[in-house]
Design a protein around this motif. Structure first.
Motif, PDB file in Angstrom:
ATOM      1  N   ASN A 244       0.850  -1.192   0.000  1.00 47.88           N
ATOM      2  CA  ASN A 244       0.000   0.000   0.000  1.00 47.88           C
ATOM      3  C   ASN A 244       0.888   1.245   0.000  1.00 47.88           C
ATOM      4  O   ASN A 244       1.107   1.858   1.055  1.00 47.88           O
ATOM      5  N   PRO A 245       1.441   1.638  -1.159  1.00 48.47           N
ATOM      6  CA  PRO A 245       2.367   2.774  -1.207  1.00 48.47           C
ATOM      7  C   PRO A 245       1.731   4.053  -0.681  1.00 48.47           C
ATOM      8  O   PRO A 245       0.659   4.460  -1.152  1.00 48.47           O
ATOM      9  N   PRO A 246       2.377   4.709   0.295  1.00 48.21           N
ATOM     10  CA  PRO A 246       1.797   5.951   0.838  1.00 48.21           C
ATOM     11  C   PRO A 246       2.019   7.164  -0.051  1.00 48.21           C
ATOM     12  O   PRO A 246       1.376   8.202   0.154  1.00 48.21           O
ATOM     13  N   THR A 247       2.954   7.075  -1.004  1.00 42.67           N
ATOM     14  CA  THR A 247       3.232   8.175  -1.932  1.00 42.67           C
ATOM     15  C   THR A 247       3.304   7.604  -3.345  1.00 42.67           C
ATOM     16  O   THR A 247       3.438   6.386  -3.519  1.00 42.67           O
ATOM     17  N   PRO A 248       3.236   8.446  -4.380  1.00 49.35           N
ATOM     18  CA  PRO A 248       3.263   7.938  -5.762  1.00 49.35           C
ATOM     19  C   PRO A 248       4.545   7.172  -6.074  1.00 49.35           C
ATOM     20  O   PRO A 248       5.626   7.507  -5.595  1.00 49.35           O
ATOM     21  N   VAL A 249       4.403   6.143  -6.919  1.00 47.97           N
ATOM     22  CA  VAL A 249       5.528   5.308  -7.341  1.00 47.97           C
ATOM     23  C   VAL A 249       6.014   5.810  -8.698  1.00 47.97           C
ATOM     24  O   VAL A 249       5.216   6.021  -9.621  1.00 47.97           O
ATOM     25  N   TYR A 250       7.329   5.991  -8.840  1.00 51.44           N
ATOM     26  CA  TYR A 250       7.915   6.530 -10.061  1.00 51.44           C
ATOM     27  C   TYR A 250       8.796   5.492 -10.731  1.00 51.44           C
ATOM     28  O   TYR A 250       9.433   4.668 -10.064  1.00 51.44           O
ATOM     29  N   ASN A 251       8.834   5.555 -12.078  1.00 52.35           N
ATOM     30  CA  ASN A 251       9.783   4.741 -12.834  1.00 52.35           C
ATOM     31  C   ASN A 251      11.140   5.423 -12.836  1.00 52.35           C
ATOM     32  O   ASN A 251      11.236   6.654 -12.919  1.00 52.35           O
ATOM     33  N   ILE A 252      12.201   4.605 -12.733  1.00 53.42           N
ATOM     34  CA  ILE A 252      13.564   5.133 -12.686  1.00 53.42           C
ATOM     35  C   ILE A 252      14.345   4.533 -13.856  1.00 53.42           C
ATOM     36  O   ILE A 252      14.418   3.309 -13.997  1.00 53.42           O
ATOM     37  N   PHE A 253      14.920   5.403 -14.687  1.00 50.82           N
ATOM     38  CA  PHE A 253      15.655   4.972 -15.868  1.00 50.82           C
ATOM     39  C   PHE A 253      17.126   5.331 -15.720  1.00 50.82           C
ATOM     40  O   PHE A 253      17.474   6.313 -15.047  1.00 50.82           O
ATOM     41  N   LEU A 254      17.985   4.550 -16.357  1.00 53.69           N
ATOM     42  CA  LEU A 254      19.393   4.901 -16.451  1.00 53.69           C
ATOM     43  C   LEU A 254      19.567   6.045 -17.442  1.00 53.69           C
ATOM     44  O   LEU A 254      18.707   6.258 -18.317  1.00 53.69           O
ATOM     45  N   TRP A 259      12.407   6.484 -22.334  1.00 49.26           N
ATOM     46  CA  TRP A 259      11.211   6.201 -21.540  1.00 49.26           C
ATOM     47  C   TRP A 259      10.417   5.012 -22.061  1.00 49.26           C
ATOM     48  O   TRP A 259       9.629   4.410 -21.317  1.00 49.26           O
ATOM     49  N   VAL A 260      10.618   4.628 -23.336  1.00 51.84           N
ATOM     50  CA  VAL A 260       9.855   3.491 -23.871  1.00 51.84           C
ATOM     51  C   VAL A 260      10.462   2.159 -23.422  1.00 51.84           C
ATOM     52  O   VAL A 260       9.826   1.112 -23.583  1.00 51.84           O
ATOM     53  N   GLU A 261      11.667   2.170 -22.865  1.00 52.28           N
ATOM     54  CA  GLU A 261      12.291   0.943 -22.394  1.00 52.28           C
ATOM     55  C   GLU A 261      11.772   0.593 -20.996  1.00 52.28           C
ATOM     56  O   GLU A 261      11.158   1.412 -20.310  1.00 52.28           O
ATOM     57  N   THR A 262      12.042  -0.649 -20.597  1.00 49.07           N
ATOM     58  CA  THR A 262      11.641  -1.091 -19.256  1.00 49.07           C
ATOM     59  C   THR A 262      12.494  -0.374 -18.221  1.00 49.07           C
ATOM     60  O   THR A 262      13.725  -0.363 -18.321  1.00 49.07           O
ATOM     61  N   PRO A 263      11.894   0.260 -17.224  1.00 44.43           N
ATOM     62  CA  PRO A 263      12.694   0.978 -16.216  1.00 44.43           C
ATOM     63  C   PRO A 263      13.572   0.014 -15.432  1.00 44.43           C
ATOM     64  O   PRO A 263      13.178  -1.124 -15.150  1.00 44.43           O
ATOM     65  N   VAL A 264      14.758   0.477 -15.083  1.00 48.64           N
ATOM     66  CA  VAL A 264      15.671  -0.365 -14.317  1.00 48.64           C
ATOM     67  C   VAL A 264      15.195  -0.508 -12.885  1.00 48.64           C
ATOM     68  O   VAL A 264      15.472  -1.514 -12.220  1.00 48.64           O
ATOM     69  N   CYS A 265      14.460   0.476 -12.385  1.00 53.53           N
ATOM     70  CA  CYS A 265      13.933   0.447 -11.023  1.00 53.53           C
ATOM     71  C   CYS A 265      12.617   1.203 -10.985  1.00 53.53           C
ATOM     72  O   CYS A 265      12.307   2.002 -11.879  1.00 53.53           O
TER      73      CYS A 265
END
Length: 555
Positions: A244-254, A259-265
């Motif tokens: 239950n994330p209390p804050t928004p979840v962000y994609n992290i890229f190298l 941005w079209v690739e799978t995020p590393v984290c």
């Protein structure tokens, strides 16, 4: 690097009757042998010096006598280094670090700290009258082995380095059974003295994340980013936040990704306040932290694969028990629990033992049974083992796979969530130094010394040699980056292969074919430098006149 001056200044003076090279000069010759021969055996240095006597005297300007580099004198040097007061070695490292930071304009934005263990095959020296429980020498102990050899004695080595190439600034040789967490704050204090400010980001492993370390660094104006040790209630906190994330979840890229690739984290952060009470002064320190919750795709894949593998191995072992369950319920329960604990799947597999009791008719005598023949009833127990996976818990484990908790007191303007991920992905830099000590060009293993003071002295010299390698790499890579070029010709069998991050080993190996010829008339000549060697010298900012005569002796 002013090594002769620093060693002679800080180490105690040798015996008044001693002649020949000073401790500083002797240290430079031993370092040269280690760097060029990848060997720390003292018995081989004397013959090596004799073989290269002329070139060593020419390059240093010192008068080197036959017995100046005997193994006795070298052992004495290591004993003086390892047995000297800690202040002497600390002063050498402090002055050397300050000099390198200034002379090479080293970036001081990020510093790292890590430890490793080095195992030895020595046995504790015990007097024949001592009992078997006598303590081993203070440096060598059995402890948690990072080489997976808990049966061997070991010592620990700490390195603290500067980004981006892992330049060592602080080192220490520690006892093999000690805890790591008390060393991180004193190491940070030494880094502050060398670097000259507290605004650098301090990165270490989870053993540095104790409340005391974090509070004292923040109290003194430092900035840190540590992974949190998963102890206490932190696994429950991580589970609740991930589900239950209390804050928004962000994609992290190298930086190299789009941005079209799978995020590393992926990740999010939670701001929290922290309080620490100094146990000595009973004063309280309050500060604000950001708890970073990050999921690595690579780590998640690795953990899921590991869980599946453990589940499969546990099920294979349980099926073997099904074929021969025995007739004792308690013994069967003990065996099943041992299997589940061995493969760490107790939460993911449930089992039950079904017991069926029957009474078999057994006649008291031999022969064909008849209706009036006497018999007795014998109790028989048949056990059946049943097990199954707990799919709900396994699914939650898949969801939690790859998530880690990090903590930092840095403001978002100083350290974003993306930057924290990128910085921690570079934590291999101290490990590169450890690799060189264990299996690389600066081998500390196997240790031939049993005298612990000599082990300390050797490790101190090896950290200086590591600085030499790191400086070579830093200068060459910085020049290649400025020129937007790459270096080719370093790889055997593939001369066109180029790199922008050459290692010191390959750069030095390119000079292995150079020979100095001495003629009978006293003149000398040196093998002409090829284009690759000239290019490397230019990148290293080393004049080509080093390979010409008359040679200028460095001061």
């Amino acid at each position: 690097m002013q090594i002769p001056f620093l060693l002679d200044q800080e180490l105690p003076r040798p015996h008044g009757n001693r002649q020949g090279l000073s401790y500083g000069q002797l240290g430079v010759l031993l370092l040269t042998y280690i760097l060029t021969q990848a060997d720390h055996r003292l018995c081989a240095v004397e013959s090596w010096v004799r073989q290269h006597h002329q070139i060593l005297e020419t390059t240093t300007g010192w008068e080197i006598r036959d017995k100046d580099c005997s193994d006795d004198r070298l052992a004495n040097l290591l004993s003086v280094l390892g047995g000297s007061e800690n202040d002497a070695l600390i002063n050498i490292e402090t002055v050397l670090g300050q000099h390198l930071v200034k002379a090479y304009d080293l970036p001081t934005d990020v510093a790292r700290c890590d430890t490793t263990s080095l195992s030895v095959y020595h046995q504790p020296q015990r007097d024949h009258q001592q009992v078997e429980q006598a303590l081993p020498p203070p440096l060598l102990h059995k402890g948690h082995s990072k080489d997976h050899r808990p049966d061997l004695l070991q010592y620990r080595q700490m390195l603290s380095t500067l980004d981006p190439v892992g330049m060592p600034l602080v080192s220490a040789t520690l006892t093999g059974n000690g805890a790591d967490d008390p060393i991180y704050f004193p190491t940070w204090q030494r880094l502050v003295e060398i670097i000259g400010h507290t605004s650098f980001l301090y990165i270490a492993d989870c053993k540095a994340s104790s409340w005391a370390n974090r509070a004292q660094i923040d109290r003194d104006g430092g900035i840190y980013c540590f992974p949190l040790a998963m102890t206490g209630n932190r696994p429950d906190i991580l589970r609740d936040w991930v589900l239950n994330p209390p804050t928004p979840v962000y994609n992290i890229f190298l930086p190299t990704q789009v941005w079209v690739e799978t995020p590393v984290c992926v990740g999010f952060e939670v701001p929290l306040g922290s309080i620490w009470v100094n146990p000595q002064t009973r004063t309280r320190h309050n500060w604000s932290e950001r708890w970073l919750v990050i999921r690595s795709a690579a780590l998640a894949k690795q953990q899921i694969h590991g869980l599946e593998q453990r589940l499969g191995n546990a099920e294979i072992a349980l099926r073997k028990l099904i074929s021969k369950p025995g007739n004792d319920t308690k013994v069967l329960h003990t065996k099943v629990n041992a299997i589940l604990n061995r493969y760490r799947v107790s939460e993911y597999i449930t089992f039950k033992v079904v017991q069926k009791i029957t009474y078999k008719k057994v006649y008291n005598s031999c022969g064909r049974p008849s209706a009036d023949r006497p018999y007795r009833r014998v109790r028989q127990i048949d056990l059946r083992l049943e097990f199954q996976r707990v799919l709900a818990e396994i699914q939650i484990a898949y969801t939690l796979a790859g998530w880690r908790l990090f903590v930092t007191n840095a403001l978002t303007s100083r350290l974003t969530l993306e930057q924290a991920v990128l910085y921690y992905r570079e934590q291999w830099q101290p490990e590169m130094g450890f690799h060189r000590f264990k299996r690389g060009q600066l081998p500390a293993l196997p240790i031939y010394f049993q005298d612990e003071t000599r082990i300390r002295g050797l490790m101190f010299l090896l950290t200086i040699a590591l600085r030499v390698f790191t400086l070579i790499e830093f200068v060459v890579r910085r020049q290649l980056l400025k020129q937007s070029k790459s270096l080719a010709g370093l790889y055997d069998g593939n001369p066109k292969r180029s790199t922008t991050r050459p290692t010191a080993e390959r750069l030095l190996d390119a000079f292995s074919g150079i020979t100095m010829y001495s003629h009978r008339d006293g003149s000398c000549e040196i093998t002409l430098l090829n284009d690759l060697q000239k290019q490397i010298l230019t990148l290293m900012e080393v004049p080509q006149s080093l390979y010409t005569f008359p040679h200028l002796v460095p001061t």
